[in-house]
Design an enzyme around this catalytic site. Sequence first.
Site, PDB file in Angstrom:
ATOM      1  N   CYS A   1     -94.252 -78.430 -43.817  1.00  0.00           N
ATOM      2  CA  CYS A   1     -94.620 -79.732 -44.389  1.00  0.00           C
ATOM      3  C   CYS A   1     -93.499 -80.290 -45.264  1.00  0.00           C
ATOM      4  O   CYS A   1     -93.322 -81.502 -45.344  1.00  0.00           O
ATOM      5  CB  CYS A   1     -95.922 -79.634 -45.157  1.00  0.00           C
ATOM      6  SG  CYS A   1     -95.899 -78.463 -46.515  1.00  0.00           S
TER       7      CYS A   1
ATOM      8  N   HIS B   1     -98.312 -78.044 -51.019  1.00  0.00           N
ATOM      9  CA  HIS B   1     -98.267 -78.807 -49.782  1.00  0.00           C
ATOM     10  C   HIS B   1     -97.529 -80.119 -50.032  1.00  0.00           C
ATOM     11  O   HIS B   1     -97.704 -80.754 -51.064  1.00  0.00           O
ATOM     12  CB  HIS B   1     -99.697 -79.080 -49.303  1.00  0.00           C
ATOM     13  CG  HIS B   1     -99.758 -79.803 -48.003  1.00  0.00           C
ATOM     14  ND1 HIS B   1     -99.141 -79.325 -46.854  1.00  0.00           N
ATOM     15  CD2 HIS B   1    -100.351 -80.970 -47.650  1.00  0.00           C
ATOM     16  CE1 HIS B   1     -99.351 -80.178 -45.862  1.00  0.00           C
ATOM     17  NE2 HIS B   1    -100.088 -81.181 -46.320  1.00  0.00           N
TER      18      HIS B   1
END
Length: 355
Positions: A50, A303
């Site tokens: 990510c 994230h």
Amino acid sequence: ATKQQLMPRDNFHKSFQTKVSLTLLLYSAVRPHGWNRAGVCGLDNSGNSCYLNAVLQCLCSTLPLVEHLLSRDTREESKCRVAETFARLLEEMWLGSSSSCAPVEARSVMCSILPQFNNYSQQDAQELLLFLLNALHDDLKKVAAARTRHVTGNRNRAAAAMESTTIVSRLFEGQLGYVTLCMHCDHQTHRTQTFTVLSLPIPTDIIKCSIQDCLSLFFEQTLLTGVEQMLCSVCGLRRETAVLTCLDKPPEILMLHLKRWVDTKHPLLDLSPFLSSAVQNASYSSYRLYAVVNHTGHLNVGHYTALCHSALTRSWHCFDDSAVREVEDRLVQSAHAYVLLYSRRPFQKPKIHGL
Ligand SMILES: [Zn+2]
């Protein structure tokens, strides 16, 4: 690409936007099937990637970079692996028909040139962004060198200067100026430093500060005392020294790195208070936000997502790996902004061959 090819896509947008309710645009987790917006394309996660995806989305929305890398001239003369791999990915994101794609080749090239990223653990997006831009710059310098040798047939100073600039340095490089003043004899020195990203300090005395506040703190005059005193060449001694930082050369694209969350509500930044006198009259001192790397959670286990403004649709999109959704302007203020990209000039309608 002809006008005819462009028209259906535009018409499709209009009819699409009127038919689909705003609620769906705001809250749908993924792009509805068939939603094809050039330059708005999710990226599949290939295992903790990510951070790479968020960075690639920000670069994909940096229109002048995209236009340059996808231009015919660049493609024809670029035999460089990094630039060409990146161009192929951008081509897929801007001209492809899928709602998401897998940056497999980009990842493998990144791992081969940047071995520190060759694993499946979470990495720092800001570091990667700098490494990637650097690799792209080095790669494109080879093309520039070959071109100047071809044109001039020799290597003079002007040619050498031309060789050391690329689209990356032209867009992202700025220059800071530091004036130091000896508090004892008033002796002044001036030195400069180029930068591609500014890591901003966060004021501790304001509960809710803005990016503008952080910038003011960054450029605030400081007094070096005690062990921080600087050696004055006139006095021949360490003296209390005042240091004034200013922007000698404002970059086209300003990248800011935040160590902690601040209020990103305001999309415009005013750099005029920080410009050195030589560039005080620069026509553009107001910068507009166009891309944000968000980070949630802790370092290594968090994230990354990206918020990018499309120069084509004139709207913001949130990219969470392969999931893409449009967001309202007012929702762009992010509680987790980690890297912010601002442009000195508003991006115009994209000029991309084949669009
Ligand atoms: Zn002195």
